[in-house]
Design an enzyme around this catalytic site. Structure first.
Site, PDB file in Angstrom:
ATOM      1  N   LYS A 164       0.842  -1.212   0.000  1.00  0.00           N
ATOM      2  CA  LYS A 164       0.000   0.000   0.000  1.00  0.00           C
ATOM      3  C   LYS A 164       0.873   1.257   0.000  1.00  0.00           C
ATOM      4  CE  LYS A 164      -2.152  -1.113   3.863  1.00  0.00           C
ATOM      5  NZ  LYS A 164      -1.637  -2.445   4.248  1.00  0.00           N
ATOM      6  N   ARG A 168      -9.759   0.481   7.911  1.00  0.00           N
ATOM      7  CA  ARG A 168      -9.331  -0.865   8.293  1.00  0.00           C
ATOM      8  C   ARG A 168     -10.435  -1.624   9.009  1.00  0.00           C
ATOM      9  NH1 ARG A 168      -3.431   0.370   8.070  1.00  0.00           N
ATOM     10  NH2 ARG A 168      -2.329  -1.597   8.218  1.00  0.00           N
ATOM     11  N   ARG A 205      11.632  -5.960   5.680  1.00  0.00           N
ATOM     12  CA  ARG A 205      11.530  -4.526   5.982  1.00  0.00           C
ATOM     13  C   ARG A 205      11.974  -4.263   7.423  1.00  0.00           C
ATOM     14  NH1 ARG A 205       5.837  -1.502   5.594  1.00  0.00           N
ATOM     15  NH2 ARG A 205       5.440  -2.725   7.453  1.00  0.00           N
ATOM     16  N   ARG A 225      11.425  -1.315  12.230  1.00  0.00           N
ATOM     17  CA  ARG A 225      10.055  -1.102  12.731  1.00  0.00           C
ATOM     18  C   ARG A 225       9.708  -2.178  13.740  1.00  0.00           C
ATOM     19  NH1 ARG A 225       5.427   0.392   8.362  1.00  0.00           N
ATOM     20  NH2 ARG A 225       4.191  -0.905   9.765  1.00  0.00           N
ATOM     21  N   ARG A 280      -1.011  -9.327  13.185  1.00  0.00           N
ATOM     22  CA  ARG A 280      -1.548  -8.327  12.234  1.00  0.00           C
ATOM     23  C   ARG A 280      -2.344  -9.004  11.113  1.00  0.00           C
ATOM     24  NH1 ARG A 280       3.927  -5.505  10.963  1.00  0.00           N
ATOM     25  NH2 ARG A 280       2.841  -4.224   9.442  1.00  0.00           N
TER      26      ARG A 280
HETATM   27  P1  B4P Z   1       4.551  -1.486   2.221  1.00  0.00           P
HETATM   28  O1  B4P Z   1       4.120  -0.852   0.974  1.00  0.00           O
HETATM   29  O2  B4P Z   1       5.400  -0.664   3.151  1.00  0.00           O
HETATM   30  O3  B4P Z   1       3.377  -2.120   3.089  1.00  0.00           O
HETATM   31  P2  B4P Z   1       2.051  -1.555   3.688  1.00  0.00           P
HETATM   32  O4  B4P Z   1       0.979  -2.372   3.047  1.00  0.00           O
HETATM   33  O5  B4P Z   1       1.956  -0.072   3.539  1.00  0.00           O
HETATM   34  O6  B4P Z   1       2.298  -1.885   5.254  1.00  0.00           O
HETATM   35  P3  B4P Z   1       1.471  -1.865   6.625  1.00  0.00           P
HETATM   36  O7  B4P Z   1       0.046  -2.295   6.413  1.00  0.00           O
HETATM   37  O8  B4P Z   1       2.292  -2.711   7.549  1.00  0.00           O
HETATM   38  O9  B4P Z   1       1.586  -0.421   7.236  1.00  0.00           O
HETATM   39  P4  B4P Z   1       0.688   0.665   7.941  1.00  0.00           P
HETATM   40  O10 B4P Z   1       1.648   1.745   8.154  1.00  0.00           O
HETATM   41  O11 B4P Z   1      -0.536   0.981   7.148  1.00  0.00           O
HETATM   42  O12 B4P Z   1       5.371  -2.793   1.824  1.00  0.00           O
HETATM   43  C1  B4P Z   1       5.966  -3.649   2.771  1.00  0.00           C
HETATM   44  C2  B4P Z   1       7.343  -4.090   2.294  1.00  0.00           C
HETATM   45  O13 B4P Z   1       7.240  -4.829   1.082  1.00  0.00           O
HETATM   46  C3  B4P Z   1       8.288  -2.929   2.006  1.00  0.00           C
HETATM   47  O14 B4P Z   1       9.549  -3.226   2.534  1.00  0.00           O
HETATM   48  C4  B4P Z   1       8.356  -2.856   0.491  1.00  0.00           C
HETATM   49  O15 B4P Z   1       9.600  -2.401   0.001  1.00  0.00           O
HETATM   50  C5  B4P Z   1       8.109  -4.298   0.075  1.00  0.00           C
HETATM   51  N1  B4P Z   1       7.384  -4.422  -1.204  1.00  0.00           N
HETATM   52  C6  B4P Z   1       6.364  -3.637  -1.635  1.00  0.00           C
HETATM   53  N2  B4P Z   1       5.945  -4.030  -2.860  1.00  0.00           N
HETATM   54  C7  B4P Z   1       6.719  -5.127  -3.184  1.00  0.00           C
HETATM   55  C8  B4P Z   1       6.767  -6.003  -4.320  1.00  0.00           C
HETATM   56  N3  B4P Z   1       5.965  -5.851  -5.359  1.00  0.00           N
HETATM   57  N4  B4P Z   1       7.657  -7.022  -4.301  1.00  0.00           N
HETATM   58  C9  B4P Z   1       8.501  -7.190  -3.247  1.00  0.00           C
HETATM   59  N5  B4P Z   1       8.514  -6.383  -2.146  1.00  0.00           N
HETATM   60  C10 B4P Z   1       7.633  -5.368  -2.127  1.00  0.00           C
HETATM   61  O16 B4P Z   1       0.158   0.082   9.367  1.00  0.00           O
HETATM   62  C11 B4P Z   1       0.951  -0.130  10.511  1.00  0.00           C
HETATM   63  C12 B4P Z   1       0.098  -0.282  11.792  1.00  0.00           C
HETATM   64  O17 B4P Z   1      -0.536   0.999  12.127  1.00  0.00           O
HETATM   65  C13 B4P Z   1      -1.088  -1.251  11.756  1.00  0.00           C
HETATM   66  O18 B4P Z   1      -0.693  -2.579  12.017  1.00  0.00           O
HETATM   67  C14 B4P Z   1      -2.018  -0.674  12.885  1.00  0.00           C
HETATM   68  O19 B4P Z   1      -1.606  -1.065  14.172  1.00  0.00           O
HETATM   69  C15 B4P Z   1      -1.823   0.821  12.763  1.00  0.00           C
HETATM   70  N6  B4P Z   1      -2.864   1.454  11.912  1.00  0.00           N
HETATM   71  C16 B4P Z   1      -2.633   2.079  10.703  1.00  0.00           C
HETATM   72  N7  B4P Z   1      -3.801   2.504  10.169  1.00  0.00           N
HETATM   73  C17 B4P Z   1      -4.794   2.169  11.045  1.00  0.00           C
HETATM   74  C18 B4P Z   1      -6.216   2.314  11.022  1.00  0.00           C
HETATM   75  N8  B4P Z   1      -6.831   2.893  10.008  1.00  0.00           N
HETATM   76  N9  B4P Z   1      -6.934   1.824  12.071  1.00  0.00           N
HETATM   77  C19 B4P Z   1      -6.320   1.250  13.120  1.00  0.00           C
HETATM   78  N10 B4P Z   1      -4.962   1.058  13.195  1.00  0.00           N
HETATM   79  C20 B4P Z   1      -4.206   1.511  12.167  1.00  0.00           C
END
Ligand code: B4P
Length: 191
Positions: A14, A89, A128, A134, A145
């Site tokens: 994302k 979420r 990551r 993190r 998660r």
């Molecule tokens: P990212 O792109 O960083 O992953 P994400 O989906 O954004 O991560 P996440 O869901 O954990 O984060 P968030 O901050 O929203 O990719 C992950 C890794 O994969 C990276 O290292 C990237 O380089 C690699 N990658 C990406 N694409 C790739 C590909 N095609 N091939 C190979 N590698 C690839 O959430 C964090 C926490 O915040 C949650 O757990 C929750 O506790 C809280 N939170 C956030 N929003 C909330 C909400 N709305 N309600 C309640 N809690 C919330």
């Protein structure tokens, strides 16, 4: 206005795809995860509360994140549009987002659902965690998660399917190829 929800399990890309979308379409990026991590690093009252949930892989309570969102939308006024990354979420967050946008006489244009297998998600997050340090990117927290995602977040797919807004994106493969499938969808909404 172009309002995109980028939706998927933790590690589904994302944040990664949002960065490319902002650059191409000039949208305002809202990542609730980033906002919360910023508050944690400031050790603010909100940050301290959020950290207790995030470090266990749990969701921060709805009323907290909904309030954050409401303030961001209000302070940004009318922009070209938003990318909602990691929000909603839960079903109550989804309903709240519809209301907030409606209040601003706009709506969600599309929900891009990033499909990636659990083993790949875990692998990406562990990698990551080694680079970013993190605290929520470790085996135990990732498992929780994913559980939280399937129990509380995935049901939103049905909510958006019923609204005719859900588009599934194959989220495995190169970042560029995934982005190209995304732009195909987004461009079709613009013309
Ligand atoms: P990212 O792109 O960083 O992953 P994400 O989906 O954004 O991560 P996440 O869901 O954990 O984060 P968030 O901050 O929203 O990719 C992950 C890794 O994969 C990276 O290292 C990237 O380089 C690699 N990658 C990406 N694409 C790739 C590909 N095609 N091939 C190979 N590698 C690839 O959430 C964090 C926490 O915040 C949650 O757990 C929750 O506790 C809280 N939170 C956030 N929003 C909330 C909400 N709305 N309600 C309640 N809690 C919330």
């Amino acid at each position: 206005m172009l309002n995109i929800v980028i939706f998927g399990a933790p590690g589904s890309g994302k944040g990664t795809q949002s960065e490319l979308l902002i650059e191409k379409y000039g949208l305002t990026h809202i990542s609730t995860g980033e906002v919360l991590r910023r508050e944690i690093s400031k050790q603010s009252e909100l940050g301290l509360k959020a950290e207790a949930y995030m470090s266990k892989g749990e969701l921060v309570p709805d009323f907290v994140v909904i309030d954050i969102l409401d303030n961001i939308i209000a302070s940004n006024g009318i922009s070209k549009g938003f990318i909602f990354d990691g929000f909603p979420r839960t079903l109550p967050q989804g309903e709240a987002l519809d209301k907030m946008l409606d209040k601003n006489r706009t709506a969600i244009s599309v929900v891009l659902s990033m499909d990636v297998e659990d083993a790949e998600l875990t692998d990406r997050l562990i990698k990551r965690g080694k680079i970013s340090g993190r605290s929520d990117d470790n085996h135990e927290t990732i498992a929780s998660r994913l559980k939280v995602y399937y129990n509380h977040t995935e049901p939103l797919k049905e909510f958006y399917k019923e609204q005719g807004k859900l588009v599934s994106i194959e989220g495995t493969g190169s970042i560029e190829n995934i982005f190209s499938s995304i732009t195909e969808v987004v461009d079709s909404l613009i013309v």
